[in-house]
Design a protein around this motif. Structure first.
Motif, PDB file in Angstrom:
ATOM      1  N   ASP A  17      -9.113 -13.729  -8.209  1.00  0.00           N
ATOM      2  CA  ASP A  17      -8.411 -14.652  -7.310  1.00  0.00           C
ATOM      3  C   ASP A  17      -7.493 -13.985  -6.337  1.00  0.00           C
ATOM      4  OD1 ASP A  17     -10.167 -16.491  -8.323  1.00  0.00           O
ATOM      5  OD2 ASP A  17      -8.534 -17.643  -9.367  1.00  0.00           O
ATOM      6  N   PHE A  18      -6.825 -13.162  -6.665  1.00  0.00           N
ATOM      7  CA  PHE A  18      -5.775 -12.448  -5.741  1.00  0.00           C
ATOM      8  C   PHE A  18      -6.295 -11.752  -4.971  1.00  0.00           C
ATOM      9  CE2 PHE A  18      -2.472  -9.279  -5.329  1.00  0.00           C
ATOM     10  CZ  PHE A  18      -1.611 -10.066  -4.370  1.00  0.00           C
ATOM     11  N   ARG A  19      -7.346 -10.822  -5.414  1.00  0.00           N
ATOM     12  CA  ARG A  19      -8.102  -9.902  -4.758  1.00  0.00           C
ATOM     13  C   ARG A  19      -8.879 -10.587  -3.538  1.00  0.00           C
ATOM     14  NH1 ARG A  19     -10.761  -7.851  -8.705  1.00  0.00           N
ATOM     15  NH2 ARG A  19      -9.584  -5.997  -8.966  1.00  0.00           N
ATOM     16  N   VAL A  20      -9.349 -11.733  -3.788  1.00  0.00           N
ATOM     17  CA  VAL A  20     -10.074 -12.694  -2.896  1.00  0.00           C
ATOM     18  C   VAL A  20      -9.018 -12.819  -1.640  1.00  0.00           C
ATOM     19  CG1 VAL A  20     -11.227 -14.785  -2.155  1.00  0.00           C
ATOM     20  CG2 VAL A  20     -11.719 -13.507  -4.349  1.00  0.00           C
ATOM     21  N   LEU A  21      -7.748 -13.339  -1.987  1.00  0.00           N
ATOM     22  CA  LEU A  21      -6.717 -13.721  -0.949  1.00  0.00           C
ATOM     23  C   LEU A  21      -6.511 -12.441  -0.217  1.00  0.00           C
ATOM     24  CD1 LEU A  21      -4.187 -15.887  -3.127  1.00  0.00           C
ATOM     25  CD2 LEU A  21      -5.893 -16.752  -1.200  1.00  0.00           C
ATOM     26  N   VAL A  22      -6.314 -11.366  -0.786  1.00  0.00           N
ATOM     27  CA  VAL A  22      -5.919 -10.356  -0.228  1.00  0.00           C
ATOM     28  C   VAL A  22      -6.797  -9.841   0.865  1.00  0.00           C
ATOM     29  CG1 VAL A  22      -5.458  -7.694  -0.692  1.00  0.00           C
ATOM     30  CG2 VAL A  22      -4.110  -9.311  -2.028  1.00  0.00           C
ATOM     31  N   GLN A  23      -8.018  -9.705   0.334  1.00  0.00           N
ATOM     32  CA  GLN A  23      -9.361  -9.276   1.228  1.00  0.00           C
ATOM     33  C   GLN A  23      -9.421 -10.438   2.236  1.00  0.00           C
ATOM     34  OE1 GLN A  23     -12.507  -9.192  -1.371  1.00  0.00           O
ATOM     35  NE2 GLN A  23     -12.066  -7.368  -2.115  1.00  0.00           N
ATOM     36  N   ARG A  24      -8.965 -11.789   2.206  1.00  0.00           N
ATOM     37  CA  ARG A  24      -9.078 -12.736   3.400  1.00  0.00           C
ATOM     38  C   ARG A  24      -7.969 -12.286   4.314  1.00  0.00           C
ATOM     39  NH1 ARG A  24      -9.792 -18.705   1.252  1.00  0.00           N
ATOM     40  NH2 ARG A  24     -10.037 -18.988   3.717  1.00  0.00           N
ATOM     41  N   ALA A  25      -6.920 -12.025   3.719  1.00  0.00           N
ATOM     42  CA  ALA A  25      -5.775 -11.488   4.601  1.00  0.00           C
ATOM     43  C   ALA A  25      -6.027 -10.351   5.398  1.00  0.00           C
ATOM     44  CB  ALA A  25      -4.673 -11.209   3.918  1.00  0.00           C
ATOM     45  N   GLY A  26      -7.454  -9.762   5.182  1.00  0.00           N
ATOM     46  CA  GLY A  26      -7.417  -8.500   6.071  1.00  0.00           C
ATOM     47  C   GLY A  26      -7.288  -7.135   5.327  1.00  0.00           C
ATOM     48  N   LEU A  27      -6.675  -7.146   4.310  1.00  0.00           N
ATOM     49  CA  LEU A  27      -6.288  -5.827   3.576  1.00  0.00           C
ATOM     50  C   LEU A  27      -6.993  -5.371   2.501  1.00  0.00           C
ATOM     51  CD1 LEU A  27      -2.680  -7.244   2.685  1.00  0.00           C
ATOM     52  CD2 LEU A  27      -3.212  -5.770   4.744  1.00  0.00           C
ATOM     53  N   HIS A  28      -7.411  -4.195   2.449  1.00  0.00           N
ATOM     54  CA  HIS A  28      -8.112  -3.434   1.635  1.00  0.00           C
ATOM     55  C   HIS A  28      -7.251  -2.120   0.622  1.00  0.00           C
ATOM     56  CE1 HIS A  28     -11.397  -5.070   4.165  1.00  0.00           C
ATOM     57  NE2 HIS A  28     -10.859  -4.520   5.195  1.00  0.00           N
ATOM     58  N   LEU A  29      -6.997  -3.060  -0.450  1.00  0.00           N
ATOM     59  CA  LEU A  29      -6.198  -2.237  -1.390  1.00  0.00           C
ATOM     60  C   LEU A  29      -7.041  -2.068  -2.643  1.00  0.00           C
ATOM     61  CD1 LEU A  29      -3.121  -5.138  -1.482  1.00  0.00           C
ATOM     62  CD2 LEU A  29      -3.636  -2.892   0.063  1.00  0.00           C
ATOM     63  N   ASN A  30      -6.579  -0.856  -3.348  1.00  0.00           N
ATOM     64  CA  ASN A  30      -7.111  -0.380  -4.396  1.00  0.00           C
ATOM     65  C   ASN A  30      -6.555  -1.112  -5.639  1.00  0.00           C
ATOM     66  OD1 ASN A  30      -4.787   0.882  -5.419  1.00  0.00           O
ATOM     67  ND2 ASN A  30      -5.201   2.622  -4.132  1.00  0.00           N
ATOM     68  N   ALA A  31      -6.774  -0.923  -7.027  1.00  0.00           N
ATOM     69  CA  ALA A  31      -6.592  -1.603  -7.948  1.00  0.00           C
ATOM     70  C   ALA A  31      -5.011  -1.749  -8.348  1.00  0.00           C
ATOM     71  CB  ALA A  31      -7.252  -0.922  -9.255  1.00  0.00           C
ATOM     72  N   GLU A  32      -4.294  -0.497  -8.137  1.00  0.00           N
ATOM     73  CA  GLU A  32      -3.256   0.003  -8.423  1.00  0.00           C
ATOM     74  C   GLU A  32      -2.242  -0.963  -7.573  1.00  0.00           C
ATOM     75  OE1 GLU A  32      -0.027   3.395  -8.680  1.00  0.00           O
ATOM     76  OE2 GLU A  32      -2.056   3.893  -8.526  1.00  0.00           O
ATOM     77  N   GLU A  33      -2.520  -0.635  -5.881  1.00  0.00           N
ATOM     78  CA  GLU A  33      -2.060  -1.577  -5.189  1.00  0.00           C
ATOM     79  C   GLU A  33      -2.071  -2.895  -5.169  1.00  0.00           C
ATOM     80  OE1 GLU A  33      -2.559   1.520  -1.317  1.00  0.00           O
ATOM     81  OE2 GLU A  33      -4.226   0.191  -2.069  1.00  0.00           O
ATOM     82  N   LEU A  34      -3.059  -3.511  -5.715  1.00  0.00           N
ATOM     83  CA  LEU A  34      -3.083  -4.882  -6.001  1.00  0.00           C
ATOM     84  C   LEU A  34      -2.338  -5.469  -7.081  1.00  0.00           C
ATOM     85  CD1 LEU A  34      -7.152  -5.825  -6.019  1.00  0.00           C
ATOM     86  CD2 LEU A  34      -5.179  -6.745  -4.543  1.00  0.00           C
ATOM     87  N   ALA A  35      -2.211  -4.682  -8.232  1.00  0.00           N
ATOM     88  CA  ALA A  35      -1.322  -4.787  -9.239  1.00  0.00           C
ATOM     89  C   ALA A  35       0.068  -4.816  -9.021  1.00  0.00           C
ATOM     90  CB  ALA A  35      -1.815  -3.836 -10.632  1.00  0.00           C
ATOM     91  N   ASP A  36       0.389  -3.830  -8.200  1.00  0.00           N
ATOM     92  CA  ASP A  36       1.696  -3.820  -7.897  1.00  0.00           C
ATOM     93  C   ASP A  36       2.260  -5.042  -6.722  1.00  0.00           C
ATOM     94  OD1 ASP A  36       2.117  -1.448  -9.090  1.00  0.00           O
ATOM     95  OD2 ASP A  36       1.944  -0.201  -7.158  1.00  0.00           O
ATOM     96  N   LEU A  37       1.241  -5.228  -5.850  1.00  0.00           N
ATOM     97  CA  LEU A  37       1.705  -6.604  -5.131  1.00  0.00           C
ATOM     98  C   LEU A  37       1.604  -8.009  -5.571  1.00  0.00           C
ATOM     99  CD1 LEU A  37       2.322  -7.321  -2.076  1.00  0.00           C
ATOM    100  CD2 LEU A  37      -0.387  -7.331  -1.779  1.00  0.00           C
TER     101      LEU A  37
END
Length: 66
Positions: free
Chosen positions: A11-31
């Motif tokens: 779900d967090f990945r979807v929110l991040v993508q909707r915000a226009g960010l393209h983060l890898n798995a490590e960046e997602l886990a850090d954020l």
């Protein structure tokens, strides 16, 4: 979202993508912990009941707040 569970990584990945960010798995886990820290603070701001006279913005150019 309960406080103990938090948001799922998917779900967090979807929110991040909707915000226009393209983060890898490590960046997602850090954020994600930062996101979960700020969620209750932002919710508290949204719960404040303000009347029209409470909504004002003041700009003081050159004002020193220190």
């Amino acid at each position: 979202m309960s406080e103990q569970e938090g948001i799922s990584l998917d779900d967090f990945r979807v929110l991040v993508q909707r915000a226009g960010l393209h983060l890898n798995a490590e960046e997602l886990a850090d954020l994600k912990p930062m996101y979960e820290f700020y969620v209750p603070l932002v919710q508290a701001l949204h719960e404040v009941e303000l009347d029209a006279e409470d909504l004002a913005v003041t700009f003081l150019p050159g004002w020193d707040f220190s």
